[in-house]
Design a protein around this motif. Structure first.
Motif, PDB file in Angstrom:
ATOM      1  N   GLY A  54       0.798  -1.216   0.000  1.00 53.04           N
ATOM      2  CA  GLY A  54       0.000   0.000   0.000  1.00 53.04           C
ATOM      3  C   GLY A  54       0.828   1.262   0.000  1.00 53.04           C
ATOM      4  N   ASN A  55       0.333   2.271   0.739  1.00 51.09           N
ATOM      5  CA  ASN A  55       0.945   3.597   0.715  1.00 51.09           C
ATOM      6  C   ASN A  55       2.339   3.622   1.335  1.00 51.09           C
ATOM      7  OD1 ASN A  55      -1.251   4.675  -0.543  1.00 51.09           O
ATOM      8  ND2 ASN A  55      -2.220   5.418   1.315  1.00 51.09           N
ATOM      9  N   VAL A  56       2.638   2.679   2.222  1.00 47.27           N
ATOM     10  CA  VAL A  56       3.963   2.659   2.839  1.00 47.27           C
ATOM     11  C   VAL A  56       5.042   2.457   1.775  1.00 47.27           C
ATOM     12  CG1 VAL A  56       5.426   1.520   4.546  1.00 47.27           C
ATOM     13  CG2 VAL A  56       2.992   1.799   4.986  1.00 47.27           C
ATOM     14  N   ARG A  57       4.704   1.727   0.741  1.00 48.60           N
ATOM     15  CA  ARG A  57       5.672   1.520  -0.343  1.00 48.60           C
ATOM     16  C   ARG A  57       5.948   2.837  -1.067  1.00 48.60           C
ATOM     17  NH1 ARG A  57       4.317  -3.569  -3.982  1.00 48.60           N
ATOM     18  NH2 ARG A  57       6.547  -3.393  -4.354  1.00 48.60           N
ATOM     19  N   GLY A  58       4.931   3.697  -1.159  1.00 42.19           N
ATOM     20  CA  GLY A  58       5.142   5.005  -1.772  1.00 42.19           C
ATOM     21  C   GLY A  58       6.119   5.844  -0.976  1.00 42.19           C
ATOM     22  N   PHE A  59       6.012   5.774   0.351  1.00 43.14           N
ATOM     23  CA  PHE A  59       6.948   6.488   1.224  1.00 43.14           C
ATOM     24  C   PHE A  59       8.366   5.967   1.027  1.00 43.14           C
ATOM     25  CE2 PHE A  59       9.306   6.606   5.226  1.00 43.14           C
ATOM     26  CZ  PHE A  59       9.267   7.957   5.517  1.00 43.14           C
ATOM     27  N   ALA A  60       8.507   4.639   1.004  1.00 42.52           N
ATOM     28  CA  ALA A  60       9.833   4.035   0.846  1.00 42.52           C
ATOM     29  C   ALA A  60      10.426   4.370  -0.516  1.00 42.52           C
ATOM     30  CB  ALA A  60       9.735   2.517   1.027  1.00 42.52           C
ATOM     31  N   PHE A  61       9.581   4.400  -1.537  1.00 45.06           N
ATOM     32  CA  PHE A  61      10.092   4.666  -2.885  1.00 45.06           C
ATOM     33  C   PHE A  61      10.660   6.072  -2.996  1.00 45.06           C
ATOM     34  CE2 PHE A  61       9.645   6.120  -7.254  1.00 45.06           C
ATOM     35  CZ  PHE A  61      10.262   5.095  -7.950  1.00 45.06           C
ATOM     36  N   THR A  62       9.908   7.066  -2.539  1.00 44.59           N
ATOM     37  CA  THR A  62      10.410   8.439  -2.649  1.00 44.59           C
ATOM     38  C   THR A  62      11.615   8.664  -1.754  1.00 44.59           C
ATOM     39  OG1 THR A  62       8.753   9.123  -0.998  1.00 44.59           O
ATOM     40  CG2 THR A  62       8.197   9.440  -3.314  1.00 44.59           C
ATOM     41  N   LEU A  63      11.661   7.980  -0.608  1.00 44.89           N
ATOM     42  CA  LEU A  63      12.818   8.109   0.270  1.00 44.89           C
ATOM     43  C   LEU A  63      14.076   7.575  -0.407  1.00 44.89           C
ATOM     44  CD1 LEU A  63      13.060   9.246   3.151  1.00 44.89           C
ATOM     45  CD2 LEU A  63      13.020   6.900   4.002  1.00 44.89           C
ATOM     46  N   GLY A  64      13.947   6.428  -1.074  1.00 47.76           N
ATOM     47  CA  GLY A  64      15.093   5.882  -1.796  1.00 47.76           C
ATOM     48  C   GLY A  64      15.466   6.707  -3.016  1.00 47.76           C
ATOM     49  N   LEU A  65      14.456   7.223  -3.718  1.00 42.54           N
ATOM     50  CA  LEU A  65      14.719   8.043  -4.899  1.00 42.54           C
ATOM     51  C   LEU A  65      15.475   9.314  -4.540  1.00 42.54           C
ATOM     52  CD1 LEU A  65      14.206   8.479  -7.962  1.00 42.54           C
ATOM     53  CD2 LEU A  65      12.089   9.645  -7.321  1.00 42.54           C
ATOM     54  N   THR A  66      15.074   9.959  -3.452  1.00 40.21           N
ATOM     55  CA  THR A  66      15.752  11.190  -3.041  1.00 40.21           C
ATOM     56  C   THR A  66      17.162  10.916  -2.532  1.00 40.21           C
ATOM     57  OG1 THR A  66      14.615  10.978  -0.898  1.00 40.21           O
ATOM     58  CG2 THR A  66      13.657  12.488  -2.516  1.00 40.21           C
ATOM     59  N   ALA A  67      17.396   9.723  -1.970  1.00 34.98           N
ATOM     60  CA  ALA A  67      18.751   9.378  -1.538  1.00 34.98           C
ATOM     61  C   ALA A  67      19.690   9.279  -2.743  1.00 34.98           C
ATOM     62  CB  ALA A  67      18.742   8.054  -0.762  1.00 34.98           C
ATOM     63  N   VAL A  68      19.200   8.685  -3.842  1.00 35.67           N
ATOM     64  CA  VAL A  68      19.996   8.611  -5.069  1.00 35.67           C
ATOM     65  C   VAL A  68      20.231  10.015  -5.623  1.00 35.67           C
ATOM     66  CG1 VAL A  68      20.037   7.753  -7.431  1.00 35.67           C
ATOM     67  CG2 VAL A  68      19.182   6.290  -5.603  1.00 35.67           C
ATOM     68  N   ALA A  69      19.169  10.840  -5.644  1.00 38.04           N
ATOM     69  CA  ALA A  69      19.313  12.212  -6.137  1.00 38.04           C
ATOM     70  C   ALA A  69      20.300  12.999  -5.280  1.00 38.04           C
ATOM     71  CB  ALA A  69      17.946  12.910  -6.140  1.00 38.04           C
ATOM     72  N   ASP A  70      20.292  12.771  -3.972  1.00 30.67           N
ATOM     73  CA  ASP A  70      21.217  13.466  -3.066  1.00 30.67           C
ATOM     74  C   ASP A  70      22.662  13.130  -3.406  1.00 30.67           C
ATOM     75  OD1 ASP A  70      22.373  14.804  -0.974  1.00 30.67           O
ATOM     76  OD2 ASP A  70      21.806  13.356   0.548  1.00 30.67           O
ATOM     77  N   LEU A  71      22.934  11.850  -3.650  1.00 32.73           N
ATOM     78  CA  LEU A  71      24.297  11.454  -4.009  1.00 32.73           C
ATOM     79  C   LEU A  71      24.738  12.118  -5.317  1.00 32.73           C
ATOM     80  CD1 LEU A  71      24.376   7.635  -3.155  1.00 32.73           C
ATOM     81  CD2 LEU A  71      25.654   9.465  -2.048  1.00 32.73           C
ATOM     82  N   ILE A  72      23.840  12.140  -6.296  1.00 41.12           N
ATOM     83  CA  ILE A  72      24.178  12.782  -7.571  1.00 41.12           C
ATOM     84  C   ILE A  72      24.510  14.244  -7.368  1.00 41.12           C
ATOM     85  CG2 ILE A  72      23.265  13.444  -9.827  1.00 41.12           C
ATOM     86  CD1 ILE A  72      21.647  10.855  -9.821  1.00 41.12           C
ATOM     87  N   VAL A  73      23.698  14.939  -6.540  1.00 40.65           N
ATOM     88  CA  VAL A  73      23.885  16.373  -6.341  1.00 40.65           C
ATOM     89  C   VAL A  73      25.170  16.653  -5.567  1.00 40.65           C
ATOM     90  CG1 VAL A  73      22.937  18.412  -5.191  1.00 40.65           C
ATOM     91  CG2 VAL A  73      21.443  16.915  -6.514  1.00 40.65           C
ATOM     92  N   VAL A  74      25.434  15.892  -4.496  1.00 46.48           N
ATOM     93  CA  VAL A  74      26.646  16.120  -3.707  1.00 46.48           C
ATOM     94  C   VAL A  74      27.900  15.922  -4.545  1.00 46.48           C
ATOM     95  CG1 VAL A  74      28.002  15.268  -1.762  1.00 46.48           C
ATOM     96  CG2 VAL A  74      25.562  15.584  -1.499  1.00 46.48           C
ATOM     97  N   PHE A  75      27.913  14.850  -5.349  1.00 47.14           N
ATOM     98  CA  PHE A  75      29.111  14.540  -6.130  1.00 47.14           C
ATOM     99  C   PHE A  75      29.226  15.385  -7.393  1.00 47.14           C
ATOM    100  CE2 PHE A  75      29.272  10.958  -3.355  1.00 47.14           C
ATOM    101  CZ  PHE A  75      30.564  10.477  -3.405  1.00 47.14           C
ATOM    102  N   MET A  76      28.103  15.767  -7.981  1.00 47.65           N
ATOM    103  CA  MET A  76      28.156  16.442  -9.273  1.00 47.65           C
ATOM    104  C   MET A  76      27.831  17.933  -9.216  1.00 47.65           C
ATOM    105  SD  MET A  76      26.569  13.562 -11.856  1.00 47.65           S
ATOM    106  CE  MET A  76      27.264  14.403 -13.280  1.00 47.65           C
TER     107      MET A  76
END
Length: 581
Positions: free
Chosen positions: A467-489
């Motif tokens: 259910g909705n908990v998966r939506g929370f987990a998905f955006t949390l993981g997506l933003t973690a990847v985006a954070d790494l891209i932004v910090v390094f690049m």
């Protein structure tokens, strides 16, 4: 020779980040013009509303449905709905009799048919097999060379079932991305083509010989050896009813002959395999190593405990001849509505504002790097969500919005770690360029470890939740990847360039990197001058005093009381020694 210094590397990295943004924007822009995409993210059921259908499950033959079958009906529908790309659907039971399916938006006819259809499991013999995607048009067999049956097929394994039309379907079938969707309905008395998506194998299959309803049970466990000993290999055991036992005996007797003949010639005949087909997809295609007369075949292979359990459940429950009638259908409004979305966005805006205020107060002009990094991370995440909404039908729920809000603090955390490392280097007396280089070496390990933990938690939460908990987990993981891209690049290359400007490089008092405000005495003083011995001693005393103050601040109450008693004893001892003199 080309320049490979820190400045040129930083500039190239920023250019590549710009290329990534441009490509994402072009993909989304092209999709909005020609592919039905939208610049706005798709919203889930709780924010947009959708369609609610009440289904009445029924078992073929008119038998009553029990609780176990009803729960499995929910699992079957959930798998089908998730497989069709509809995200954040809500599926539940009602009064122990019906199934309630709530889907965002208005489902198309294909989704309706998928929900209503019964679980179609059957066993078909394999006629031919191949690997990979569709065959390119210029490499397909010419029409004159297509197979032409020479006689009427005598059994389901007869290759006279393969005609030119069927073989062309086999050539056009793709079992790797993009996978060809299975047909909605296949005549069980005719051959077909199908994919085993997990292995990328495609098959030409003969007519159905054993139906899924002939399975009376399925289990999994460790394989038994020839002497009754237990091996370390997992296996799946099937149990057929009386009719299924007789049919399966006939099939495996014929298929085992193909296996024996191929072993004698050192080859491998695909006709020794039988495919277990569920909803048009092959879930397993084992070989008949022997004729099974007792109706209790055992499927072996490279199973793990999880994969063996999954296949066992598919065999046990996928064979249930359950279909569904739509009793009622109605449009429903958003379960939470726009007001909750506005409040969620307001909470995110307040959190973002507090991060901005803290960054500017703590880091002054350096805080603008944090703000710019957050903007870049937000833009990258937004584009990713919009593209996923178009390509994967991902829908953003309020739980997903909550994940984005939580990510603001986690993203700012990465920048703070980096900035503090740079400040520590400045306190040690290094110049800003050296502080940025050394601070990055120390900070990136911490950032990578932190994001690895975030990603691990997100992945685990996504796969164990529903259910909705998966939506929370998905955006949390997506933003973690985006954070790494932004910090390094973005963040690090930007600081490399700023360190070479006069404002930051000379430590302006509003830059946030003023060595004097940080309590540092620089080693190099300009014009060929370095620290004098007196200044070095002052710097050492300053560093030791700071370390002592920090150690004292971290003391517990008991440690502080003990230190006070020791100081008092030392003072009294010193006074007594003076009196004795």
């Amino acid at each position: 020779m080309p320049r490979t210094g820190p400045t040129s590397i930083a500039r190239r990295t920023l250019i590549w980040l710009g290329v990534i943004f441009a490509l994402c924007a072009l993909v989304l822009g092209g999709g909005s013009l020609w592919g039905g995409a939208s610049w706005a993210p798709k919203l889930a059921l709780d924010l947009e509303g959708g369609t609610q259908m009440i289904l009445a499950p029924k078992v073929d033959g008119g038998a009553a449905i029990n609780d176990e079958q009803l729960n499995q009906a929910v699992a079957i529908i959930r798998q089908r709905v998730d497989g069709s790309g509809v995200s954040e659907a809500e599926i539940s039971t009602q009064s122990g009799r019906n199934v309630v399916v709530s889907l965002p938006g208005i489902p198309d006819s294909q989704t309706r048919a998928l929900i209503q259809a019964s679980a179609d499991m059957n066993f078909r013999p394999v006629l031919a097999a191949g690997q990979g995607g569709a065959v390119a048009k210029d490499k397909q067999l010419p029409a004159a060379q297509l197979p032409k049956p020479k006689a009427k097929p005598t059994n389901s394994s007869d290759q006279n079932w393969i005609d030119g039309t069927l073989y062309r379907q086999f050539e056009n079938l793709s079992c790797v991305n993009p996978v060809t969707p299975p047909p909605a309905k296949v005549d069980p008395a005719k051959p077909t083509v199908a994919c085993e998506v997990d292995t990328g194998t495609k098959y030409i299959l003969g007519p159905v010989e054993v139906r899924g309803k002939d399975i009376s049970g399925s289990s999994y466990g460790l394989q038994q050896g020839s002497r009754g000993t237990t091996t370390n290999q997992w296996a799946v055991q099937i149990q057929f009813d009386a009719e299924g036992t007789q049919k399966f005996k006939e099939v495996t007797t014929r298929l085992n002959k193909f296996y024996v003949d191929s072993q004698a010639t050192g080859g491998s005949d695909p006709r020794s395999q039988f495919a277990i087909v569920l909803d048009g997809k092959v879930i397993s295609a084992p070989r008949a190593l022997a004729a099974i007369a007792d109706g209790r075949p055992e499927i072996t292979g490279n199973f793990t405990e999880q994969s063996a359990k999954a296949l066992s459940d598919q065999l046990k429950y996928g064979a249930l001849p359950i279909s569904f009638d739509i009793q009622s259908e109605q449009q429903i409004s958003a379960t939470l509505g726009g007001e909750q979305l506005r409040m969620g966005l307001l909470a995110g805006a307040i959190g973002l504002l507090l991060v901005v205020i803290y960054s500017l107060f703590q880091y002054r002009a350096l805080g603008f790097v944090t703000i710019a990094s957050l903007v870049v991370a937000g833009g990258l995440t937004y584009l990713a969500i919009a593209i996923l909404g178009w390509t994967e039908n991902y829908r953003l729920s309020l739980a997903g919005v909550a994940g984005l809000i939580v990510a603001i603090g986690q993203t700012a955390d990465s920048f703070i770690v980096y900035f503090e490392r740079i400040r520590d280097e400045l306190r040690e007396g290094r110049g800003l360029q050296s502080a940025v280089a050394n601070g990055w070496k120390r900070a990136k390990r911490t950032v990578l470890a932190s994001k690895a933990v975030n990603l691990l938690a997100s992945v685990v939460l996504y796969f164990v939740a529903v259910g909705n908990v998966r939506g929370f987990a998905f955006t949390l993981g997506l933003t973690a990847v985006a954070d790494l891209i932004v910090v390094f690049m973005f963040t690090h290359p930007t600081l490399v360039l700023l360190a070479r400007t006069r404002f930051f490089g000379e430590g302006h008092r509003f830059s946030g990197l003023d060595p004097a405000r940080l309590g540092a005495i620089p080693l190099y003083r300009g014009a060929g001058r370095i620290r004098t011995p007196e200044e070095t001693a002052v710097a050492a005393r300053t560093k030791n005093a700071r370390a002592a103050a920090e150690a004292e601040r971290r003391q517990t109450i008991a440690e502080r009381r003990l230190a006070e008693r020791q100081n008092q004893l030392a003072a009294s001892s010193k006074g007594g020694s003076k009196e004795s003199k």
